[in-house]
Write a protein that holds these residues in place. Structure first.
Motif, short mmCIF file in Angstrom:
data_model
loop_
_atom_site.label_atom_id
_atom_site.label_comp_id
_atom_site.label_asym_id
_atom_site.label_seq_id
_atom_site.Cartn_x
_atom_site.Cartn_y
_atom_site.Cartn_z
N GLY A 86 0.78 -1.23 0.00
CA GLY A 86 0.00 0.00 0.00
C GLY A 86 0.81 1.28 0.00
O GLY A 86 0.24 2.37 -0.08
N ARG A 87 2.14 1.20 0.06
CA ARG A 87 2.94 2.43 0.09
C ARG A 87 2.77 3.22 -1.21
O ARG A 87 2.65 4.45 -1.18
N TYR A 88 2.80 2.54 -2.35
CA TYR A 88 2.68 3.21 -3.64
C TYR A 88 1.27 3.00 -4.18
O TYR A 88 0.89 1.90 -4.54
N LYS A 89 0.49 4.08 -4.26
CA LYS A 89 -0.89 4.01 -4.74
C LYS A 89 -0.92 4.38 -6.22
O LYS A 89 -0.50 5.46 -6.61
N VAL A 90 -1.45 3.48 -7.04
CA VAL A 90 -1.48 3.66 -8.49
C VAL A 90 -2.48 4.74 -8.86
O VAL A 90 -3.65 4.68 -8.47
N LYS A 91 -2.01 5.74 -9.61
CA LYS A 91 -2.90 6.78 -10.15
C LYS A 91 -3.33 6.41 -11.56
O LYS A 91 -4.49 6.57 -11.91
N ARG A 92 -2.35 5.96 -12.36
CA ARG A 92 -2.68 5.53 -13.72
C ARG A 92 -1.52 4.79 -14.35
O ARG A 92 -0.39 4.89 -13.92
N PHE A 93 -1.84 4.07 -15.39
CA PHE A 93 -0.87 3.33 -16.20
C PHE A 93 -0.19 4.33 -17.13
O PHE A 93 -0.86 5.15 -17.76
N LEU A 94 1.15 4.30 -17.21
CA LEU A 94 1.86 5.21 -18.09
C LEU A 94 2.27 4.56 -19.41
O LEU A 94 2.22 5.20 -20.45
N GLY A 95 2.69 3.30 -19.37
CA GLY A 95 3.09 2.65 -20.60
C GLY A 95 3.86 1.37 -20.36
O GLY A 95 4.19 1.03 -19.23
N TYR A 103 3.94 2.72 -14.13
CA TYR A 103 2.73 3.34 -13.58
C TYR A 103 3.10 4.67 -12.92
O TYR A 103 4.19 4.81 -12.36
N LEU A 104 2.19 5.61 -12.97
CA LEU A 104 2.28 6.82 -12.17
C LEU A 104 1.68 6.46 -10.82
O LEU A 104 0.53 6.00 -10.76
N VAL A 105 2.46 6.61 -9.75
CA VAL A 105 1.98 6.27 -8.42
C VAL A 105 2.28 7.41 -7.46
O VAL A 105 3.13 8.27 -7.74
N THR A 106 1.58 7.42 -6.35
CA THR A 106 1.87 8.35 -5.26
C THR A 106 2.55 7.56 -4.16
O THR A 106 2.04 6.54 -3.72
N ASP A 107 3.72 8.03 -3.76
CA ASP A 107 4.44 7.44 -2.64
C ASP A 107 3.78 7.97 -1.37
O ASP A 107 3.91 9.15 -1.05
N GLY A 108 3.04 7.12 -0.67
CA GLY A 108 2.32 7.55 0.52
C GLY A 108 3.23 7.96 1.66
O GLY A 108 2.86 8.79 2.48
#
Length: 178
Positions: A86-95, A103-108
């Motif tokens: 759960g540390r890295y929350k996926v925002k969207r697929f980049l390629g 993936y573009l993720v948010t580092d919590g």
């Protein structure tokens, strides 16, 4: 607009930094999120960054994609929601490329957006996997270098290697070449 590379304050109409020449990100007027300089629509809320209608953009994208023979990146049906407990929350697929899925993720933990890359290790033996680890360690030791993407983390997720790196604006290399 502040340059993401050097921090220099540029006029709002600038497309490139007056101090270092880096491409400036487009900031969405709706949600205030940064987007790649060439983006026509905000990748976070979908608002137009250029005043172009979604229908016109879709029509142009369809003709561009079919002409280039490469469809826009799409998330797989089994796109994960998080990585590393759960540390890295996926925002969207980049390629996806030949060597990794990004993936573009948010580092919590650090509260910042980063690129999360799952390394494709199919066909690699333990020597090849170890080489990837050593290359990542060397890259990480280089720290902040103006000609390299910063590497923040390396590890394994369900037996698959991953790298967490600086998120670069501007799209993919193929798009920049065009």
């Amino acid at each position: 607009m502040n340059c993401l590379s050097c921090g220099h304050v540029n006029p709002g109409s600038a497309r490139f930094c007056n101090a270092c020449g880096a491409a400036l990100a487009a900031v969405c007027s709706g949600c205030q999120e940064s987007n790649p300089p060439a983006a026509r629509f905000c990748s976070f809320c979908g608002e137009s960054l250029t005043g172009e209608s979604p229908a016109a953009s879709a029509k142009r994208e369809a003709s561009t994609s079919s002409a280039a023979g490469a469809p826009a990146p799409e998330a797989t049906a089994t796109q994960p929601e998080t990585f590393v407990n759960g540390r890295y929350k996926v925002k969207r697929f980049l390629g996806e490329g030949g060597k990794k899925i990004v993936y573009l993720v948010t580092d919590g933990l650090l509260e910042r957006d980063v690129a999360f890359s799952l390394i494709k290790t199919d066909g690699l033996d333990e020597t090849g996997v170890e080489r990837i680890r050593r290359e990542a360690q060397v890259t990480g030791r280089l720290g902040d270098h103006p000609h390299m993407v910063a590497l923040y983390d390396i590890g394994e997720e369900n037996g698959q290697l991953y790298l967490v790196s600086q998120l670069m604006s501007g799209g993919d290399v193929e798009g920049l070449i065009e």
